[in-house]
Scaffold this motif. Structure first.
Motif, PDB file in Angstrom:
ATOM      1  N   LYS A 169      10.506  49.658  91.747  1.00  0.00           N
ATOM      2  CA  LYS A 169      11.623  49.892  90.839  1.00  0.00           C
ATOM      3  C   LYS A 169      12.246  48.546  90.456  1.00  0.00           C
ATOM      4  O   LYS A 169      12.303  47.624  91.278  1.00  0.00           O
ATOM      5  CB  LYS A 169      12.678  50.779  91.489  1.00  0.00           C
ATOM      6  CG  LYS A 169      12.207  52.200  91.763  1.00  0.00           C
ATOM      7  CD  LYS A 169      13.329  53.039  92.379  1.00  0.00           C
ATOM      8  CE  LYS A 169      12.879  54.464  92.623  1.00  0.00           C
ATOM      9  NZ  LYS A 169      13.965  55.296  93.213  1.00  0.00           N
ATOM     10  N   ILE A 170      12.698  48.469  89.212  1.00  0.00           N
ATOM     11  CA  ILE A 170      13.294  47.237  88.698  1.00  0.00           C
ATOM     12  C   ILE A 170      14.741  47.532  88.314  1.00  0.00           C
ATOM     13  O   ILE A 170      14.992  48.329  87.412  1.00  0.00           O
ATOM     14  CB  ILE A 170      12.517  46.709  87.472  1.00  0.00           C
ATOM     15  CG1 ILE A 170      11.049  46.518  87.828  1.00  0.00           C
ATOM     16  CG2 ILE A 170      13.125  45.401  86.985  1.00  0.00           C
ATOM     17  CD1 ILE A 170      10.189  46.144  86.643  1.00  0.00           C
ATOM     18  N   LYS A 171      15.654  46.888  88.987  1.00  0.00           N
ATOM     19  CA  LYS A 171      17.077  47.099  88.720  1.00  0.00           C
ATOM     20  C   LYS A 171      17.623  45.941  87.887  1.00  0.00           C
ATOM     21  O   LYS A 171      17.362  44.772  88.180  1.00  0.00           O
ATOM     22  CB  LYS A 171      17.850  47.204  90.035  1.00  0.00           C
ATOM     23  CG  LYS A 171      19.322  47.543  89.858  1.00  0.00           C
ATOM     24  CD  LYS A 171      20.016  47.680  91.207  1.00  0.00           C
ATOM     25  CE  LYS A 171      21.486  48.031  91.046  1.00  0.00           C
ATOM     26  NZ  LYS A 171      22.177  48.149  92.359  1.00  0.00           N
ATOM     27  N   VAL A 172      18.371  46.283  86.840  1.00  0.00           N
ATOM     28  CA  VAL A 172      18.995  45.271  85.987  1.00  0.00           C
ATOM     29  C   VAL A 172      20.388  45.000  86.541  1.00  0.00           C
ATOM     30  O   VAL A 172      21.237  45.893  86.589  1.00  0.00           O
ATOM     31  CB  VAL A 172      19.079  45.744  84.525  1.00  0.00           C
ATOM     32  CG1 VAL A 172      19.679  44.646  83.649  1.00  0.00           C
ATOM     33  CG2 VAL A 172      17.707  46.149  84.009  1.00  0.00           C
ATOM     34  N   SER A 188      17.028  53.462  82.194  1.00  0.00           N
ATOM     35  CA  SER A 188      17.027  54.914  82.169  1.00  0.00           C
ATOM     36  C   SER A 188      18.454  55.422  82.001  1.00  0.00           C
ATOM     37  O   SER A 188      19.425  54.726  82.325  1.00  0.00           O
ATOM     38  CB  SER A 188      16.427  55.469  83.467  1.00  0.00           C
ATOM     39  OG  SER A 188      15.090  55.051  83.636  1.00  0.00           O
ATOM     40  N   LYS A 189      18.595  56.636  81.514  1.00  0.00           N
ATOM     41  CA  LYS A 189      19.902  57.195  81.220  1.00  0.00           C
ATOM     42  C   LYS A 189      20.755  57.273  82.482  1.00  0.00           C
ATOM     43  O   LYS A 189      20.317  57.753  83.518  1.00  0.00           O
ATOM     44  CB  LYS A 189      19.748  58.590  80.604  1.00  0.00           C
ATOM     45  CG  LYS A 189      21.043  59.183  80.104  1.00  0.00           C
ATOM     46  CD  LYS A 189      20.796  60.513  79.420  1.00  0.00           C
ATOM     47  CE  LYS A 189      22.094  61.111  78.880  1.00  0.00           C
ATOM     48  NZ  LYS A 189      21.871  62.416  78.208  1.00  0.00           N
ATOM     49  N   LEU A 209      15.306  49.806  85.063  1.00  0.00           N
ATOM     50  CA  LEU A 209      14.524  49.551  83.855  1.00  0.00           C
ATOM     51  C   LEU A 209      13.555  50.703  83.622  1.00  0.00           C
ATOM     52  O   LEU A 209      12.836  51.124  84.537  1.00  0.00           O
ATOM     53  CB  LEU A 209      13.766  48.241  84.009  1.00  0.00           C
ATOM     54  CG  LEU A 209      13.179  47.631  82.740  1.00  0.00           C
ATOM     55  CD1 LEU A 209      14.294  47.186  81.793  1.00  0.00           C
ATOM     56  CD2 LEU A 209      12.272  46.442  83.085  1.00  0.00           C
ATOM     57  N   ALA A 210      13.514  51.209  82.384  1.00  0.00           N
ATOM     58  CA  ALA A 210      12.705  52.380  82.040  1.00  0.00           C
ATOM     59  C   ALA A 210      11.473  51.962  81.255  1.00  0.00           C
ATOM     60  O   ALA A 210      11.563  51.203  80.286  1.00  0.00           O
ATOM     61  CB  ALA A 210      13.529  53.377  81.234  1.00  0.00           C
ATOM     62  N   LYS A 211      10.302  52.476  81.653  1.00  0.00           N
ATOM     63  CA  LYS A 211       9.055  52.127  80.962  1.00  0.00           C
ATOM     64  C   LYS A 211       9.063  52.620  79.518  1.00  0.00           C
ATOM     65  O   LYS A 211       8.612  51.908  78.606  1.00  0.00           O
ATOM     66  CB  LYS A 211       7.870  52.724  81.718  1.00  0.00           C
ATOM     67  CG  LYS A 211       7.624  52.096  83.074  1.00  0.00           C
ATOM     68  CD  LYS A 211       6.419  52.694  83.746  1.00  0.00           C
ATOM     69  CE  LYS A 211       6.645  54.157  84.093  1.00  0.00           C
ATOM     70  NZ  LYS A 211       5.518  54.735  84.854  1.00  0.00           N
ATOM     71  N   ASP A 252       9.384  57.536  85.150  1.00  0.00           N
ATOM     72  CA  ASP A 252       9.743  56.502  84.188  1.00  0.00           C
ATOM     73  C   ASP A 252      10.294  55.245  84.859  1.00  0.00           C
ATOM     74  O   ASP A 252      10.113  54.140  84.365  1.00  0.00           O
ATOM     75  CB  ASP A 252      10.766  57.068  83.199  1.00  0.00           C
ATOM     76  CG  ASP A 252      10.957  56.165  81.994  1.00  0.00           C
ATOM     77  OD1 ASP A 252       9.993  55.470  81.619  1.00  0.00           O
ATOM     78  OD2 ASP A 252      12.065  56.156  81.429  1.00  0.00           O
ATOM     79  N   ALA A 253      10.985  55.415  85.985  1.00  0.00           N
ATOM     80  CA  ALA A 253      11.603  54.260  86.651  1.00  0.00           C
ATOM     81  C   ALA A 253      10.671  53.584  87.651  1.00  0.00           C
ATOM     82  O   ALA A 253      11.046  52.572  88.242  1.00  0.00           O
ATOM     83  CB  ALA A 253      12.887  54.695  87.353  1.00  0.00           C
TER      84      ALA A 253
END
Length: 537
Positions: free
Chosen positions: A231-234, A278-279, A284-286, A363-364
């Protein structure tokens, strides 16, 4: 009474845990165990009879003592005898079911033993024909592949430069330089269409950064279907105790940031959509990334299209950067430009999608690609193997066979990546001296046997993850090398029909191999070859 009940439980538990069919010997078949099995069963039956006799005697004594104090005590012996009989009867029924299950062959084994099945050891592979095939592949493809790579690299540089001008430097993602991967950049490309795979790293605008959470991170757990993902967190600089704080803190009038200066204010007001998350999350959403990248690439090509005398189209709207370049002469080059996120300072990249695979992860969850390390591993072996080694030729032949068979019977779960993984496993396990060009026939059989065994076991481990044989020269990140191995054939365990289709595809590929290799020439049309093989499928 409590002691008698405890004795009953102990006897039943012992019968279950020590039953012969519940602990078969390893690496032995049921027919080999018949005599010993019957002897153990008779011995256990005698023990059970003796224990039951003792129990009946003790229960009878206790019941006679309790008849004076309880009018219901006379029925306890019958009750516990009935319970014991039911439990022992259940054990017998389970024993019969277990025996039937072990004797009955599995459907998966039938796929490899059914009439007409082919073994890699029995396939006719002529050494001279193989060498002729390899010479034609090398002669016809090496020069053309070099020219294609040179064109693609120049075009990609121009396209990415235009892409950077399209992206807003303050509010949009920052795009880095591309990285070439795959068969075209690993020198084993043999089949048309001409295809190049490029990874394009991107990073968030200031004052944001990416934080990563891998499936193998300490203390983390991810479901089996997302093993190998992360998972990639912004995050905003300063939120994690790292980076510059000037965008999230009031420094006052008398203080300035040495990085951004007095006149470079850091814009921090970005919505999740602008950051491609993602909502209602900061992940980060693919899907968001692919939409952004596709729109940006379309705009970038629009700015430079007047400079080129060919047509560029998206060949797959569901895959960002899947481009088809068609020249006026009719020649086609397929270009897969994939947006990725670099894992810290390593050569591993989180990819939005794999061009040759249908990504079903959430997606995440971003799959992690080690294509650069795999390319470096092939380069490592090319340096230390004997001159004119056959390892890349083996890969060329098996990918050619797979592609031609796919044209005949359609796509299955087997991909070129699985074929390359099988070769790399063999390179890591076999001696260097056995890969000479004179051994191409034997090494090709080894690759095919390895694939057949992997299909039969439904297990093909990733060549780098959790593999202690990977040399230090590859410089694989330690956390990846120490992780648990990942089975690339997990989908075959879960999907029976897909597994059966893949096995039959592999069997047909083996059956057609001599014809395909014998009659292949660089200028032979696929249609003519398919017509000749149609009667064999």
């Amino acid at each position: 009474m409590q002691g008698a009940i405890a004795r009953v439980c102990v006897v039943v538990a012992a019968a279950i845990l020590n039953h012969p069919l519940l602990s078969p010997q390893e690496n032995a078949t049921l027919p080999d165990q018949d005599e010993e099995l019957m002897a153990r069963m008779r011995e256990h039956e005698q023990r059970l009879e003796m224990e039951q006799a003792k129990l009946e005697q003790e229960l009878a004594q206790q019941d006679s003592q309790q008849e004076e104090t309880s009018s219901e005590g006379g029925y306890s012996w019958y009750f516990w005898s009935t319970v014991s009989f039911i439990i022992l009867f259940t054990i017998e029924m389970c024993r019969v079911d277990l025996a039937d299950a072990e004797i009955r062959p599995s459907e998966d084994e039938d796929l490899f033993t059914e009439s007409g099945s082919v073994s890699p050891r029995t396939v006719t592979l002529d050494k001279d024909v193989l060498r002729n095939f390899c010479d034609k592949c090398t002669y016809s493809s090496a020069h053309e592949n070099w020219r294609v790579r040179e064109f693609v690299e120049g075009f990609a540089d121009d396209l990415l430069e235009s892409l950077r001008s399209v992206c807003d430097g303050e509010a949009d993602m920052e795009v880095g330089d591309f990285v070439g991967i795959g068969s075209m950049f690993e020198s084993w490309k043999v089949c048309k269409p001409l295809m190049c795979d490029l990874l394009v790293p991107f990073s968030p605008p200031e004052p944001f950064s990416f934080q990563f959470h891998l499936w193998c991170s300490p203390g983390s757990y991810m479901p089996p279907d997302v093993q190998g993902c992360g998972k990639i967190k912004v995050t905003r600089f300063g939120e994690s105790g790292e980076g510059c704080l000037c965008g999230s803190a009031n420094l006052g009038e008398d203080m300035i940031c040495l990085l951004h200066g007095r006149n470079k204010s850091v814009e921090v007001d970005h919505s999740p959509d602008e950051l491609l998350c993602s909502k209602n999350t900061s992940l980060l959403a693919k899907d968001q990334v692919m939409k952004w990248f596709q729109i940006s690439v379309t705009k970038a090509w629009g700015r430079i299209s007047h400079k080129y005398d060919f047509e560029v189209t998206f060949r797959n709207l569901d895959a960002a950067g899947a481009l088809k370049i068609r020249f006026r002469s009719g020649k086609v080059i397929v270009l897969n430009v994939t947006p990725v996120v670099q894992l810290e300072d390593t050569d591993a990249y989180f990819v939005s999608h794999f061009p040759s695979d249908c990504d079903s992860s959430p997606d995440a969850h971003w799959p992690l690609s080690f294509a650069v390390y795999e390319r470096n591993l092939l380069k490592y072996f090319t340096k230390i193997l004997p001159q004119n080694s056959c390892h890349l030729h083996c890969l060329q032949i098996v990918t050619f066979l797979h592609r031609m068979q796919t044209g005949l019977t359609g796509k299955t779960a087997l991909t070129n990546y699985h074929l390359k993984t099988a070769l790399l496993h063999l390179l890591l396990s076999k001696g260097l001296s056995v890969w000479g060009m004179d051994s191409v026939e034997h090494r090709l059989r080894d690759v095919l046997c390895f694939l057949q065994r992997s299909l039969q076991e439904k297990r093909l481990h990733h060549v780098l993850i959790g593999n202690g044989k990977v040399p230090e020269e590859v410089r694989l990140p330690g956390i990846i090398g120490k992780a648990d191995p990942i089975n690339l054939f997990r989908s075959l365990v879960l999907q029976t029909e897909l597994y059966a289709t893949t096995v039959r595809h592999f069997q047909e590929m083996l059956r057609n191999a001599p014809v395909l290799i014998q009659e292949y020439t660089p200028h032979l049309s696929n249609g003519g070859l398919h017509h000749r093989l149609g009667e064999r499928v």
